[in-house]
Design a protein around this motif. Structure first.
Motif, short mmCIF file in Angstrom:
data_model
loop_
_atom_site.label_atom_id
_atom_site.label_comp_id
_atom_site.label_asym_id
_atom_site.label_seq_id
_atom_site.Cartn_x
_atom_site.Cartn_y
_atom_site.Cartn_z
N ASP A 1 1.00 -1.28 0.01
CA ASP A 1 0.00 0.12 0.07
C ASP A 1 1.03 1.35 0.02
O ASP A 1 1.40 1.65 0.93
CB ASP A 1 -0.85 0.17 1.29
CG ASP A 1 -1.67 1.12 1.19
OD1 ASP A 1 -1.75 1.97 0.52
OD2 ASP A 1 -2.74 1.54 2.16
N PRO A 2 1.22 1.86 -1.02
CA PRO A 2 2.05 3.13 -1.19
C PRO A 2 1.59 4.22 -0.32
O PRO A 2 2.54 4.99 0.05
CB PRO A 2 2.02 3.28 -2.72
CG PRO A 2 1.54 1.90 -3.40
CD PRO A 2 0.74 1.47 -2.46
N ARG A 3 0.43 4.17 -0.16
CA ARG A 3 0.01 5.42 0.75
C ARG A 3 0.70 5.28 2.09
O ARG A 3 0.91 6.31 2.76
CB ARG A 3 -1.61 5.34 0.84
CG ARG A 3 -2.30 5.52 -0.51
CD ARG A 3 -3.79 5.46 -0.16
NE ARG A 3 -4.01 4.08 0.32
CZ ARG A 3 -5.33 3.71 0.58
NH1 ARG A 3 -6.39 4.54 0.27
NH2 ARG A 3 -5.69 2.51 0.86
N VAL A 4 0.83 4.18 2.47
CA VAL A 4 1.82 3.97 3.74
C VAL A 4 2.84 4.75 3.97
O VAL A 4 3.28 5.49 5.00
CB VAL A 4 1.88 2.36 4.12
CG1 VAL A 4 2.67 2.32 5.24
CG2 VAL A 4 0.75 1.81 4.42
N GLY A 5 3.73 5.05 2.86
CA GLY A 5 4.76 5.70 2.84
C GLY A 5 5.01 7.14 3.34
O GLY A 5 5.63 7.67 3.95
N GLY A 6 3.77 7.52 2.83
CA GLY A 6 3.71 9.22 3.21
C GLY A 6 3.65 9.45 4.63
O GLY A 6 4.24 10.02 5.13
#
Length: 256
Positions: free
Chosen positions: A185-190
């Protein structure tokens, strides 16, 4: 801060992790404890340093044991439990060393309890991933700081400090788990990048406050009882720590 021990030597190419091991050995750094401790101010600084490290290790043990409760699998829980045990072993070594040199360990740790507990209270992770980032990023900032200091310690104390800063396995574990979560889930990175930046600011501020409150320790850092440090070098030291932080963020797949 380390107020805990999770080094990440493979990723720390900036040289911070190697500073204590590659610095030119002169002055106090060329002496053993018996010689260096004849200076009462140096002795007081080392007692402060060992006290801060010892309480940091004890706090790390407690925190890892608590973080294990958030682990999503039994395998992860067991891994954190193993790391917690390693942190407690580091605490025991520091405690025993303080006793060996005639200091009462609890008394040596007490000046740092409020500051370190305050740091952990302000940076309590809300979930498993934030806990991993804190251990990898926040703890490693503290480890870098102590390695820098270790370069200017007597040989006996330097060896102990570097040994207790040895990686407990958290670095590789944290990188693997965080990168996998971001891939899923790339949103976790932010969210984790913002969290890591907050940790960086809190850790540096806390380390500066701790040093400022302890006269012997601050004198050591600015060129008093330990050779080689001056105010300009302190600035360069924090620049090296910041650069190492940026490399760790990259290893996690996060923007610094």
């Amino acid at each position: 801060m380390r107020f805990m021990t999770t080094s990440d030597k493979p990723e720390n190419a900036a040289g911070t992790a190697e500073t204590a091991e590659t610095a030119e050995v002169t002055g106090i750094a060329a002496q053993d404890w018996a010689q260096a401790s004849a200076d009462p101010q140096y002795r007081a600084a080392v007692v402060d340093l060992l006290g801060a490290l010892a309480y940091g290790e004890l706090a790390a043990f407690e925190r890892l044991a608590e973080d294990a409760k958030l682990a999503p699998t039994l395998v992860d829980k067991a891994e954190l439990a193993k790391m917690a045990a390693a942190e407690f072993h580091h605490f025991e070594r520091l405690r025993d060393r303080l006793t060996e040199i005639g200091e009462e360990p609890t008394r040596a740790m007490e000046p740092f309890v409020d500051a370190l507990d305050g740091f952990h209270k302000q940076t309590a992770p809300s979930d498993w991933l934030e806990g991993l980032v804190k251990a990898y990023v926040g703890d490693s900032i503290a480890s870098d700081f102590y390695r820098e200091v270790a370069a200017h310690l007597d040989a006996d104390t330097r060896g102990l400090v570097l040994a207790v800063l040895d990686d407990t396995g958290h670095a590789e574990f944290a990188v693997e788990k965080v990168r996998a979560a971001i891939d899923e889930d790339p949103r976790v990175g932010g969210r984790l990048a913002l969290w890591a930046r907050r940790l960086m600011g809190e850790a540096l501020s806390q380390s500066q406050r701790v040093v400022a409150d302890r006269d012997a320790l601050s004198t050591m850092l600015v060129g008093g009882v330990a050779d080689g440090f001056d105010l300009a070098e302190v600035g360069r030291m924090f620049s090296r720590i910041t650069e190492a932080h940026t490399k760790r963020m990259a290893a996690l797949g996060l923007a610094a």
